[in-house]
Design a protein around this motif. Structure first.
Motif, PDB file in Angstrom:
ATOM      1  N   ALA A 791       0.871  -1.179  -0.094  1.00 50.24           N
ATOM      2  CA  ALA A 791       0.037   0.117  -0.087  1.00 50.24           C
ATOM      3  C   ALA A 791       0.985   1.240   0.190  1.00 50.24           C
ATOM      4  O   ALA A 791       1.999   1.103   0.345  1.00 50.24           O
ATOM      5  N   ALA A 792       0.252   2.388  -0.291  1.00 47.92           N
ATOM      6  CA  ALA A 792       0.730   3.556  -0.341  1.00 47.92           C
ATOM      7  C   ALA A 792      -0.156   4.672  -0.013  1.00 47.92           C
ATOM      8  O   ALA A 792      -1.553   4.622  -0.126  1.00 47.92           O
ATOM      9  N   GLY A 926      -5.462   9.661   0.453  1.00 45.12           N
ATOM     10  CA  GLY A 926      -5.744   8.681   1.036  1.00 45.12           C
ATOM     11  C   GLY A 926      -4.811   7.275   0.785  1.00 45.12           C
ATOM     12  O   GLY A 926      -3.696   7.748   0.437  1.00 45.12           O
ATOM     13  N   CYS A 927      -5.336   6.302   0.855  1.00 48.14           N
ATOM     14  CA  CYS A 927      -4.466   4.993   0.650  1.00 48.14           C
ATOM     15  C   CYS A 927      -4.860   4.260  -0.420  1.00 48.14           C
ATOM     16  O   CYS A 927      -6.137   4.085  -0.642  1.00 48.14           O
ATOM     17  N   ILE A 928      -4.111   3.519  -1.192  1.00 48.00           N
ATOM     18  CA  ILE A 928      -4.249   2.419  -2.248  1.00 48.00           C
ATOM     19  C   ILE A 928      -3.423   1.511  -1.897  1.00 48.00           C
ATOM     20  O   ILE A 928      -2.422   1.336  -1.601  1.00 48.00           O
ATOM     21  N   LEU A 940       3.579  -0.505  -4.776  1.00 48.77           N
ATOM     22  CA  LEU A 940       3.594   0.949  -4.312  1.00 48.77           C
ATOM     23  C   LEU A 940       4.564   1.281  -3.332  1.00 48.77           C
ATOM     24  O   LEU A 940       4.925   2.390  -3.100  1.00 48.77           O
ATOM     25  N   GLU A 941       4.765   0.295  -2.257  1.00 42.88           N
ATOM     26  CA  GLU A 941       5.550   0.658  -1.100  1.00 42.88           C
ATOM     27  C   GLU A 941       6.880   1.120  -1.432  1.00 42.88           C
ATOM     28  O   GLU A 941       7.495   1.840  -1.039  1.00 42.88           O
ATOM     29  N   GLU A 942       7.544   0.447  -2.344  1.00 43.72           N
ATOM     30  CA  GLU A 942       8.975   0.575  -2.724  1.00 43.72           C
ATOM     31  C   GLU A 942       9.366   1.722  -3.572  1.00 43.72           C
ATOM     32  O   GLU A 942      10.194   2.727  -3.156  1.00 43.72           O
ATOM     33  N   ARG A 943       8.102   2.212  -4.569  1.00 39.86           N
ATOM     34  CA  ARG A 943       8.258   3.263  -5.085  1.00 39.86           C
ATOM     35  C   ARG A 943       7.939   4.711  -4.352  1.00 39.86           C
ATOM     36  O   ARG A 943       8.324   5.827  -4.270  1.00 39.86           O
ATOM     37  N   LYS A 945       8.917   4.971  -1.404  1.00 41.08           N
ATOM     38  CA  LYS A 945       9.837   5.341  -0.365  1.00 41.08           C
ATOM     39  C   LYS A 945      10.855   6.355  -0.665  1.00 41.08           C
ATOM     40  O   LYS A 945      11.513   7.066  -0.001  1.00 41.08           O
ATOM     41  N   VAL A 946      10.895   6.464  -2.159  1.00 38.33           N
ATOM     42  CA  VAL A 946      11.585   7.548  -2.723  1.00 38.33           C
ATOM     43  C   VAL A 946      10.726   8.745  -3.373  1.00 38.33           C
ATOM     44  O   VAL A 946      11.309   9.475  -4.214  1.00 38.33           O
ATOM     45  N   THR A 947       9.305   8.901  -3.087  1.00 40.04           N
ATOM     46  CA  THR A 947       8.649   9.809  -3.509  1.00 40.04           C
ATOM     47  C   THR A 947       8.129  10.750  -2.540  1.00 40.04           C
ATOM     48  O   THR A 947       7.320  10.450  -1.685  1.00 40.04           O
ATOM     49  N   PRO A 948       8.222  12.224  -2.654  1.00 43.33           N
ATOM     50  CA  PRO A 948       7.646  13.238  -1.815  1.00 43.33           C
ATOM     51  C   PRO A 948       6.286  12.945  -1.810  1.00 43.33           C
ATOM     52  O   PRO A 948       5.763  12.846  -2.685  1.00 43.33           O
ATOM     53  N   GLY A 949       5.553  13.405  -0.571  1.00 41.45           N
ATOM     54  CA  GLY A 949       4.081  13.398  -0.450  1.00 41.45           C
ATOM     55  C   GLY A 949       3.342  11.959  -0.481  1.00 41.45           C
ATOM     56  O   GLY A 949       2.446  12.071  -0.491  1.00 41.45           O
ATOM     57  N   VAL A 950       4.147  10.932  -0.807  1.00 43.09           N
ATOM     58  CA  VAL A 950       3.594   9.531  -0.488  1.00 43.09           C
ATOM     59  C   VAL A 950       4.441   8.772   0.409  1.00 43.09           C
ATOM     60  O   VAL A 950       5.684   8.861   0.296  1.00 43.09           O
ATOM     61  N   LYS A 951       3.743   8.050   1.249  1.00 46.55           N
ATOM     62  CA  LYS A 951       4.502   7.274   2.289  1.00 46.55           C
ATOM     63  C   LYS A 951       4.047   5.890   2.118  1.00 46.55           C
ATOM     64  O   LYS A 951       2.678   5.576   1.682  1.00 46.55           O
ATOM     65  N   PRO A 952       5.144   4.793   2.115  1.00 41.76           N
ATOM     66  CA  PRO A 952       4.684   3.420   2.096  1.00 41.76           C
ATOM     67  C   PRO A 952       3.936   3.018   3.140  1.00 41.76           C
ATOM     68  O   PRO A 952       4.026   3.496   4.339  1.00 41.76           O
TER      69      PRO A 952
END
Length: 1304
Positions: A791-792, A926-928, A940-943, A945-952
């Motif tokens: 999830a992200a 929200g969460c997907i 989603l989680e791995e991506r 980790k390196v994307t601002p504004g998105v949390k794993p």
């Protein structure tokens, strides 16, 4: 390895395409020359002309000659404009324009093409006869790039729709380039023999390409064979292309190499078809008319062994008798290439054997058939002889429809009807001369298979005969008394006139040819010219039948059936559903079943959903906190093992209830897998010693042998008792290796999931007298589903994740879960030039699925009866295929939209896939989770980790309780709670707060091996430019080595306690004469209190934090290297290492070793103490001496933290008065006098110890020399153990405590 094979095959394919296409395609990469406008006036012709100024020759783009373009006499669908290109050309684009300065233009048209001006073929795209959009005025030019280039001599433009204000008007141009290819005509007798340079050829790779056209449905195109049974054959069967390959079978039949692949349909249409065969070893690409099938041949052999020759056009005359029944090819071939040789050119230059031809011609002999194409509103009326007492009609037809009218004729007294009924040909004769007489006969079956079928009907006095396909066995006769008087008119394909007696069938959809009336071949060209009969909505000289099941859009083994206009899929028994059998009816894992409320049971699962893996059955064991997927095998528990002969191993093969690929999908998606193994023995050894050749091994995934047993781990040739040090005989590392005559057992769980499952066990010590063994391999058990909870969390409206372009041209499915408190937002979007696909939350109760494949935007909307912004999980699934589009919400609300019968079907996307937001769109908050696209779970989680504004992960339970996971522990979201994952920390416990530590006695040390020498040589991860080291300790013993990290070079890092109890950090990365040292001289750390040490380095910057004091930065000198090369091992408590070691460390700090407590030790994510004391899987850790678990190194500090002003480690301190007076921070019970007395005692003890050390070193000085070259010293080693240590830098096994220090 199969992946590598496919990549090589793909490279071969690409290179061969470049090489083999050279004979047919122009050298110029740009094929866009103007072809029509430069042509002479007479190169244009038309069905009719409105007036002389409207002649076809004026239909040139942007020209104003004559009346400014072509217009026909009548505005109907029978008009056409034809262009003779003067030879075969490759055509890549067409353009149209209305008639100049008029109200005449064409708004929609079809394109036909031909090599001869006869037997036209309509241009097809996306599985349909394509209708091009034309013009909306007289001057604008509308150009269309053809989706696939065509080769033609003649073109026809057929107007379908035109200006409502005027007439059909047209100016055109054609774009492309010259085309040339060698052609050979095959008459069914001759074959071309391509003889090899050697009598026997052992061929590893093949590239074969050619073009063919024929009217025959059967015929061998090429053939080669060898005496060993290898062969390759390409042939037509029932107008389909069949490729047969056998790379070898063995005489026992255990290896069967025969492989058969079928492609295409309706290939007897007398139009050119392109074939390319590329083979590299067992990987084959089989391409027919741009449709490629990738497959691997059966068997285990890679080479194609052929003898003497390869023949084109049929079987060789020296072929085997069994293959003599096959027909030779009749038709034309062009541009035949075999492994770089141009066969047609060699035949033209008489370099090949063509002696079997009676008359070899290098031009294509054209046929004289004249097909007629019928639709649901068509008919063809032909005259016959009136008043004859014999009715004789024959014709050939092909169709997909089970029913239809072939022939209807009114007799002088009655009617005769020939039609298809449920795939049979039925004849109905009704004579009313004296009394009503009705005769019904039928023959054949399954005649709606798209193949050409011949029907012969004869009726005369008291006799009627029906024959199908010239087969006498199909002939049906009747001798019913009748009198026949022909009416003189015959209707083919339809009858729509109102009359007293109408046929049972009204129309026919399909093709007819070779129509005979009264034993005379009908002149259909005269019909086309209006000189004979009449017709309505018939396409003459063309058969536009389409096989809508080739390529087969029914996925996963779905059975395709078709009518004239559409196809349908039967998904029964496949495990899939939907219009194209695309969507799995099963859940992806046991985890998914649990969250549907299911309990433990056997379930079908489909890990990749709509992907290529089929569903399979597993046992699901569900508990409160874990869900286990269990895959059984066929080996019974306690299976006896007996050797077939002396010194022979018994190999037991295990078969699972799922294929290897399916099992790999389970293990790959699981968080943890294990498999229990047990070996019960009596006088039967299992593994032998770690240095000896193992008697038994097992083979896991990837067909790799493994020499460790249950309870141990990779690279450690031990059993569980060897790891736990409780074997029956302590000299061995397995109970069975002691070779006792009593029954023993070695059992445990194999837990390295990348090696599982066990597919084979080889047992090697059961041939001796009295040897007995029983083997148990339990089922594979896997727990967790990483994709289900992947999830992200999107925290800002502009945040998004991007992935590679979604590939879903003809079939696409998307599914995911979401939860939000926002009323709207874009879930995902992917764009093309005009195509796009988007899923969106449009309102608190509405989810939208919109896309465009070129026919205009389509939107499906599903409304929920309850709000969707309730911060609860909701499931969305969407699917689009060539048949329909579907949107479903929460398995309840659903909308289905059929695809248009004509139009684009391919979704062509070019941009990246955006998840969470897109340009100009309202972002999702929200969460997907569990986002799957065409069966592939996006990480989603791995991506994130390196994307601002998105949390794993998703801020569900963890948003409230995640802070309780301390010390780097990861909060893991659970269905009904959360847990703390401490696996990557040095801590344990519910919240990762429990220290894992141990007490080290004198001489005890721990060694952790980072990597073997071979692996280190191929890995960059052992060369470090940054380190993180943290630990806590307590001791009263000095001097000692706390932590030492060695390398395969001379680099090292050491943390030591000096004689005065102060801490020293030593770095030697090369480049300096002496190691770089950091001396913390301000306080005694050997005071029995626990102390925390945190050391981090990035390049030259070293940061040190001690206890609760602020961190202090240091810098390596410029001359020092910054790379810690080839790290080898980590030591705690003492160094016991081979190779060159800093003599200062050994002489001052290594004896007698650290005595005290070490806790929470972690280096770059590795926690060696925790691995030793907690790990259930064998780890590369070796312990010498007695190590007792204890948290004495992590009790709460009794020294309170100090401010920066009084911090002696703070270099910028304003009050840096040194030496630091420890009286300021010690407890009240310890006064200054006590500190002085203790100091005097410590000095006395230290003096005595130094004297003892000096005496010991003097006594053993001849054994204190260090050997810097590890290759030396083996010959002079004192014993075998010493030789092993000297020669093996990876030595990690137990060394008896009696060994002296000089082995360091």
């Amino acid at each position: 390895m199969p992946c590598l094979g496919w990549r090589i095959a793909l490279l071969l394919w690409t290179l061969s395409r470049i090489r083999s296409s050279g004979a047919a395609l122009p050298a110029s990469p740009k094929c866009d020359e103007v072809l029509a406008t430069p042509l002479a006036h007479h190169a244009f012709s038309a069905s009719s002309v409105f007036a002389s100024g409207y002649a076809a020759g004026y239909a040139k783009l942007n020209r104003r000659g004559g009346a400014g373009g072509w217009s026909p006499l009548d505005n109907d669908h029978y008009q056409w404009l034809q262009v003779d290109l003067g030879g075969r050309k490759q055509i890549t684009a067409i353009a149209t324009q209305g008639r100049y300065s008029s109200s005449d233009w064409t708004t929609q048209y079809r394109l036909l093409y031909s090599d001869t001006g006869r037997n036209w073929k309509p241009y097809q795209q996306d599985g349909n006869i394509w209708a091009f959009l034309g013009n909306s005025n007289t001057e604008s030019v509308v150009r269309h790039e053809l989706q696939h280039a065509i080769v033609a001599h003649f073109l026809r433009f057929i107007p379908l729709k035109w200006s409502a204000e005027g007439r059909i008007g047209l100016r055109i141009d054609v774009y492309g380039c010259a085309y040339w290819g060698d052609v050979i005509n095959f008459d069914g007798q001759g074959v071309i023999s391509y003889r090899f340079k050697m009598k026997k050829m052992k061929i590893l790779k093949d590239v074969i390409s050619l073009k063919f056209k024929t009217l025959e449905s059967e015929g061998v195109i090429l053939h080669g064979e060898g005496q060993q049974g290898d062969y390759i054959t390409l042939e037509l069967r029932a107008a389909k292309l069949v490729l047969l390959i056998n790379l070898g079978s063995n005489q026992y039949g255990s290896i069967l190499g025969h492989t058969s692949v079928t492609s295409g349909s309706l290939l007897d249409d007398n139009h050119w078809h392109t074939v390319v065969i590329e083979r590299y070893r067992r990987n084959v690409n089989f391409t027919l008319d741009r449709h490629t099938q990738h497959f691997r041949t059966n068997g285990e052999f890679d080479h194609l062994d052929l003898d003497y020759e390869l023949t084109f056009g049929g079987m060789p005359f020296s072929g085997k008798p069994s293959s003599g029944s096959r027909k030779n090819f009749i038709g034309c071939m062009e541009s035949i290439n075999y492994n770089g040789d141009n066969i047609t050119d060699l035949a033209r230059r008489k370099k090949l054997d063509t002696s079997s031809f009676r008359n070899l011609t290098f031009s294509c002999v054209e046929s004289h058939t004249f097909p007629v194409f019928f639709n649901a509103t068509s008919f063809l009326r032909l005259p016959g002889r009136y008043g004859r007492d014999t009715a004789s009609v024959s014709l050939h037809f092909r169709t997909w429809n089970p029913s239809g009218l072939l022939l209807y004729s009114a007799l002088a007294d009655g009617t005769v009807e020939v039609g298809l009924t449920e795939g049979k040909v039925a004849v109905h004769i009704n004579v009313t001369q004296k009394k009503n007489t009705r005769i019904e006969i039928s023959s054949g079956s399954g005649l709606n298979d798209g193949q050409w079928h011949e029907v012969r009907f004869l009726a005369k006095e008291n006799f009627a005969l029906l024959t199908i396909d010239g087969d006498e066995a199909s002939a049906v006769r009747t001798n019913t008394p009748i009198q026949i008087k022909t009416g003189g008119t015959y209707y083919f394909g339809g009858y729509f006139m109102r009359s007293s007696s109408s046929p049972m069938q009204r129309s026919f959809q399909g093709c007819m040819q070779l129509i005979h009336v009264d034993d005379q071949l009908a002149d259909l060209r005269a019909v086309e010219q209006g000189r004979l009969g009449s017709f309505e909505n018939v396409s003459l000289d063309m058969c536009a039948i389409i096989d809508r099941c080739v390529p087969n859009h029914c996925e996963h083994g779905g059975r395709c059936s078709q009518s004239w206009d559409s196809f349908s899929c039967s998904c029964e028994g496949t495990g899939y559903a939907g219009a194209t059998c695309h969507t799995s009816v099963y859940e992806q894992s046991c985890e998914a079943y649990k969250h549907l409320g299911r309990t433990s049971d056997a379930y079908w699962i489909d890990p990749d959903g709509s992907g290529p893996l089929g569903p399979f059955k597993v046992q699901c064991s569900m508990t409160e906190d874990k869900v286990w997927s269990i895959v059984a095998n066929n080996l019974a528990a306690q299976s006896p093992v007996s050797s077939p002969g002396r010194d022979k191993r018994v190999v037991l093969q295990l078969n699972y209830s799922a294929s290897a690929e399916q099992v790999a999908a389970v293990t790959g998606g699981a968080e943890h897998c294990e498999q229990h193994v047990a070996y019960a023995c009596r006088s039967s050894r299992l593994l032998n010693t770690p240095d000896g050749t193992p008697y038994t091994w097992w083979v896991g995934r990837g067909n790799e042998k493994h020499y460790y047993w249950g309870g141990s781990g990779p690279g450690i040739q031990k059993c569980a008792c060897g790891i736990e040090r409780n074997c029956t005989d302590p000299k061995y590392y397995c109970n069975c290796d002691a070779d006792h005559r009593q029954w023993r057992e070695d059992s445990g769980a194999l837990k390295y999931k990348d090696h599982l499952p066990v597919i084979q066990v080889a047992v090697g010590d059961t041939s001796r007298a009295g040897s007995e063994a029983k083997l148990t391999v339990g089922p594979l058990r896997c727990q967790g589903d990483r994709s289900y909870w992947n999830a992200a969390a999107f925290t800002t409206p502009s945040s998004y994740l991007h992935f590679s372009t979604f590939q879903g041209e003809t079939s696409a499915d998307i599914s995911f879960y979401f939860k939000t408190s926002s009323p709207y937002g874009v879930f995902l979007e992917n764009l093309g030039n005009t195509d796009f696909i988007r899923l969106e939350l449009k309102s608190p109760t509405t989810v939208s699925f919109s896309f465009d494949v070129g026919n205009g935007p389509v939107e499906l909307v599903v409304r929920s009866p309850t709000p969707l912004d309730d911060d609860q999980w909701h499931r969305v699934s969407a699917e689009r295929n060539v048949k329909e589009a579907v949107l479903q919400l929460d398995q309840k609300n659903r909308e289905v939209r059929p695809a248009p019968p004509q139009g684009h079907t391919r979704l062509e996307l070019y941009s990246q896939l955006y998840v969470g937001a897109a340009g100009g769109q309202r972002g999702f908050l929200g969460c997907i989770r569990s986002l799957k696209m065409n069966g592939v779970t996006l990480d989603l989680e791995e991506r994130a980790k390196v994307t601002p504004g998105v949390k794993p992960g998703c801020s569900g339970h963890c948003s409230s309780f995640g802070t309780y996971c301390r010390n780097g522990g990861k909060c893991v979201e659970k269905y009904n709670g959360y847990s703390c994952d401490c696996s990557h920390t040095a801590f344990d416990g519910t919240f990762c707060t429990k220290d894992v530590g141990a007490f080290f006695e004198t001489g005890t040390f721990l060694r952790y091996n980072f990597m073997s020498e071979l692996a280190a040589a191929s890995s960059r991860e052992t060369n470090l430019t940054r380190e993180e080291l943290s630990f806590s300790f307590s001791t009263s013993s000095v001097p000692s080595i706390l932590v030492y990290i060695s390398s395969r070079t001379q680099d090292y890092l050491a943390v030591v306690l000096r004689q005065n109890g102060t801490l020293q950090i030593r770095y030697d990365l090369g480049g300096l004469r002496e190691p770089f040292t950091i001396n913390l001289d301000q306080r005694n750390m050997a005071n029995g209190q626990p102390h925390n040490v945190n050391i981090s380095r990035v390049e030259r910057t070293i940061q040190l934090q001690l206890d609760h004091y602020p961190p202090v930065n240091y810098s390596l000198p410029e001359a020092s290297d910054t790379q810690f090369n080839l790290i080898k091992a980590l030591f705690l408590g003492k160094v016991f290492e081979t190779g060159q070691i800093d003599p200062v460390l050994i002489e001052k700090y290594n004896t007698p070793g650290f005595v005290g407590c070490l806790s929470r030790v972690q280096f770059n994510g590795i926690a060696p103490l925790k691995l030793t004391l907690r790990s259930r899987v064998a780890a590369p850790v070796h312990v010498q001496g007695k190590l007792v678990e204890s948290n004495c190194g992590a009790t709460p500090l009794t020294i309170s933290p100090m401010s920066a002003a009084t911090d002696p480690w703070h270099l910028d301190s304003a009050r840096g008065d040194f030496p630091f007076n420890e009286e300021r921070v010690v407890p009240d019970g310890v006064n200054r006098n006590s500190a002085i007395i203790g100091g005097i005692i410590a000095v006395v003890i230290f003096t005595i110890l130094c004297t003892l050390v000096f005496l010991i070193r003097h006594m053993f000085r001849h054994k204190g020399t260090y050997h810097t070259n590890e290759a030396k010293g083996a010959e002079s080693a004192d014993n075998a153990d010493a030789a092993i240590i000297v020669n093996d830098p990876n030595f990690t096994e137990t060394i008896d405590e009696s060994k002296k220090e000089w082995f360091i």
